[in-house]
Design a protein around this motif. Structure first.
Motif, PDB file in Angstrom:
ATOM      1  N   ALA A 235      -0.791   2.210 -15.074  1.00 42.64           N
ATOM      2  CA  ALA A 235      -1.227   0.767 -15.083  1.00 42.64           C
ATOM      3  C   ALA A 235      -0.788   0.040 -13.743  1.00 42.64           C
ATOM      4  O   ALA A 235      -1.292  -0.628 -13.067  1.00 42.64           O
ATOM      5  N   SER A 236       0.545  -0.009 -13.777  1.00 38.10           N
ATOM      6  CA  SER A 236       1.422  -0.645 -12.796  1.00 38.10           C
ATOM      7  C   SER A 236       0.921  -0.069 -11.308  1.00 38.10           C
ATOM      8  O   SER A 236       0.749  -0.703 -10.493  1.00 38.10           O
ATOM      9  N   THR A 237       0.861   1.345 -11.430  1.00 38.68           N
ATOM     10  CA  THR A 237       0.351   1.931  -9.846  1.00 38.68           C
ATOM     11  C   THR A 237      -0.818   1.510  -9.701  1.00 38.68           C
ATOM     12  O   THR A 237      -1.258   1.090  -8.562  1.00 38.68           O
TER      13      THR A 237
ATOM     14  N   TYR B 235      -1.994  -0.914  -6.278  1.00 42.58           N
ATOM     15  CA  TYR B 235      -2.869  -0.433  -5.308  1.00 42.58           C
ATOM     16  C   TYR B 235      -3.964  -1.308  -5.017  1.00 42.58           C
ATOM     17  O   TYR B 235      -4.457  -1.950  -3.906  1.00 42.58           O
ATOM     18  N   VAL B 236      -4.791  -1.929  -6.141  1.00 39.51           N
ATOM     19  CA  VAL B 236      -5.679  -2.940  -6.120  1.00 39.51           C
ATOM     20  C   VAL B 236      -5.131  -4.075  -5.502  1.00 39.51           C
ATOM     21  O   VAL B 236      -6.009  -4.743  -4.539  1.00 39.51           O
TER      22      VAL B 236
ATOM     23  N   THR C 249      -5.743   9.407  -6.739  1.00 38.71           N
ATOM     24  CA  THR C 249      -5.413  10.183  -5.647  1.00 38.71           C
ATOM     25  C   THR C 249      -4.953   8.834  -4.541  1.00 38.71           C
ATOM     26  O   THR C 249      -4.036   9.049  -3.978  1.00 38.71           O
ATOM     27  N   GLU C 250      -6.092   8.075  -4.355  1.00 41.44           N
ATOM     28  CA  GLU C 250      -5.941   6.867  -3.392  1.00 41.44           C
ATOM     29  C   GLU C 250      -4.716   5.820  -3.810  1.00 41.44           C
ATOM     30  O   GLU C 250      -3.993   5.470  -3.034  1.00 41.44           O
TER      31      GLU C 250
ATOM     32  N   GLU D 245      -6.715  -5.827  -1.852  1.00 37.21           N
ATOM     33  CA  GLU D 245      -7.383  -7.174  -2.021  1.00 37.21           C
ATOM     34  C   GLU D 245      -6.594  -7.893  -0.697  1.00 37.21           C
ATOM     35  O   GLU D 245      -7.459  -8.778  -0.479  1.00 37.21           O
ATOM     36  N   ALA D 246      -5.289  -7.850  -0.957  1.00 34.86           N
ATOM     37  CA  ALA D 246      -4.313  -8.684   0.267  1.00 34.86           C
ATOM     38  C   ALA D 246      -4.851  -8.234   1.540  1.00 34.86           C
ATOM     39  O   ALA D 246      -4.963  -8.908   2.461  1.00 34.86           O
ATOM     40  N   ALA D 247      -4.906  -6.662   1.631  1.00 38.87           N
ATOM     41  CA  ALA D 247      -5.246  -6.500   3.154  1.00 38.87           C
ATOM     42  C   ALA D 247      -6.847  -6.728   3.708  1.00 38.87           C
ATOM     43  O   ALA D 247      -7.120  -6.963   4.816  1.00 38.87           O
ATOM     44  N   VAL D 248      -7.527  -6.612   2.565  1.00 41.47           N
ATOM     45  CA  VAL D 248      -9.062  -6.943   3.085  1.00 41.47           C
ATOM     46  C   VAL D 248      -9.709  -8.178   1.770  1.00 41.47           C
ATOM     47  O   VAL D 248     -10.232  -7.952   0.687  1.00 41.47           O
TER      48      VAL D 248
END
Length: 399
Positions: free
Chosen positions: A134-136, A140-141, A175-176, A145-148
């Motif tokens: 869940a932390s991983t 990632y999300v 995977t991502e 969100e910060a990048a785009v």
């Protein structure tokens, strides 16, 4: 910095999955909340259990409507629940293999939370891996969100364009989201996290099929069976609490159990460190009652009530600390006791047991949290993004 969690209705230690669900919840606290309010390695989570003092079914639920079989006496030819489901079944159903994909293309964070809500109760051994996953996934999300920040189709998650169905979605998401050095943990053969997510996907698929296309006579029983026990526990727990809460100097057993753990947490608090209480459902009522009436000397820096009925109980005049003349022209809202320094109240508008507090109390802020779960009342604390967003809210309050 200690954290106290006060549980709500229908929690029984002898029920299946109680320990595992509690373990998963505490691990999510450790992943998201404790790093904000203190040291996750040192802070202890106090979880007073009061369910054993609450309502008990002396006839083992024989009063439930579900025990009245189809051969019983009837005053009507049709089942009102069956008619409602029949109407639902006439609506166009979505592709059962692309339910998650449809959600992901709107908001990938919702996929993580939906799976967390519908997945099977974990074993205690699995809780650690699920909390880490869940932390991983959450991290990632948040990175994407910060990048785009201004999402456009195919920009924030380019790989999503090539995903064909929900099975492919889960594989690509893991995977991502997982750093290369950790992929063996979540992507190895027979991996327990991937298996749990697959089971959650199948549960979601079956749930949609139940409402959309399954025979009405079968679905009526499936949807009704959990409700009577839950409602009995809810009503029983409320009556048991109100009937035996005692008075100042001689509190009842439920107040006493919660008070013991709050006192222990307060003793652990180092100078200039904060005490946080998170209370779900009826636990919020108990926490407010205790802090406003029984122990106004006990200082809590952060009170978080989640899916709670504090506002309703105040409107009904069920708190000794709330004067019967309120509201008045001079005082349109209740002043929370000064020992509650910061209070937020979280509600899902789809949760029938959640009530607002901000219109009733001063210095309280209501936050909406849309879980998207079929049974919203039990979804909050299972969803990683609830913990992540609550952690952010607490961090801002500490500035």
């Amino acid at each position: 910095m200690p954290l106290v969690y006060v549980h709500g209705i229908a929690n029984r230690q002898d029920s299946n999955g109680y320990e595992a669900k509690s373990d998963l919840r505490d691990r999510l606290f450790q992943q998201f909340i404790l790093p904000v309010i203190g040291d996750p390695q040192k802070a202890e989570i106090h979880s007073p259990y009061w369910g054993g003092e609450a309502g008990k079914l002396r006839w083992n639920g024989s009063s439930f409507a579900s025990t009245f079989g189809p051969a019983g006496r009837t005053l009507g030819a049709e089942d009102e629940l069956g008619l409602a489901l029949q109407a639902a079944a006439t609506e166009d159903s979505t592709d059962p293999d692309r339910i998650l994909l449809t959600i992901a293309r709107r908001d990938l964070a919702d996929v993580v939370d939906v799976l967390s809500s519908v997945g099977p109760d974990p074993t205690e051994a699995l809780a650690r891996d699920l909390a880490a996953a869940a932390s991983t996934l959450t991290a990632y999300v948040k990175r994407r969100e910060a990048a785009v920040p201004d999402e456009r189709d195919g920009v924030r998650y380019p790989w999503l364009v090539d995903v064909d169905d929900d099975v492919d979605l889960l594989d690509r998401l893991l995977t991502e989201a997982t750093p290369p050095g950790q992929r063996q943990r979540f992507l190895g053969p027979g991996d327990v996290v991937r298996d749990w997510l697959s089971q959650a996907r199948l549960r979601l698929r079956r749930g949609v099929a139940v409402v959309r296309g399954a025979p009405v006579t079968a679905t009526a029983g499936l949807l009704r069976l959990p409700i009577p026990g839950l409602m009995a526990d809810m009503v029983g727990d409320i009556f048991a609490y109100l009937g035996q809460r005692g008075h100042v100097g001689a509190p009842g057993p439920i107040i006493e159990r919660v008070m013991e753990r709050l006192d222990a947490a307060a003793r652990e608090r180092a100078p200039h460190r904060r005490l946080t209480v998170i209370a779900h459902s009826l636990g919020g009522v108990i926490a407010y009652d205790l802090l406003s009436h029984y122990r106004p000397d006990l200082v809590v820096d952060h009170l978080v009530t989640v899916g709670s009925q504090v506002g309703l109980f105040a409107e009904m005049g069920l708190f000794p600390a709330v004067h019967h003349t309120l509201p008045s022209a001079a005082q349109p809202r209740i002043d929370p006791p000064p020992n509650i320094r910061h209070w937020i109240n979280v509600i899902d508008r789809a949760d029938p047991l959640a009530f607002r507090a901000e219109p009733i109390f001063r210095r309280v802020v209501d936050y909406r949290y849309p879980s998207g779960a079929a049974w919203a009342h039990g979804a909050y604390l299972r969803q990683p993004f609830f913990h992540e967003r609550l952690a952010g809210c607490l961090a801002r309050a500490m500035l």
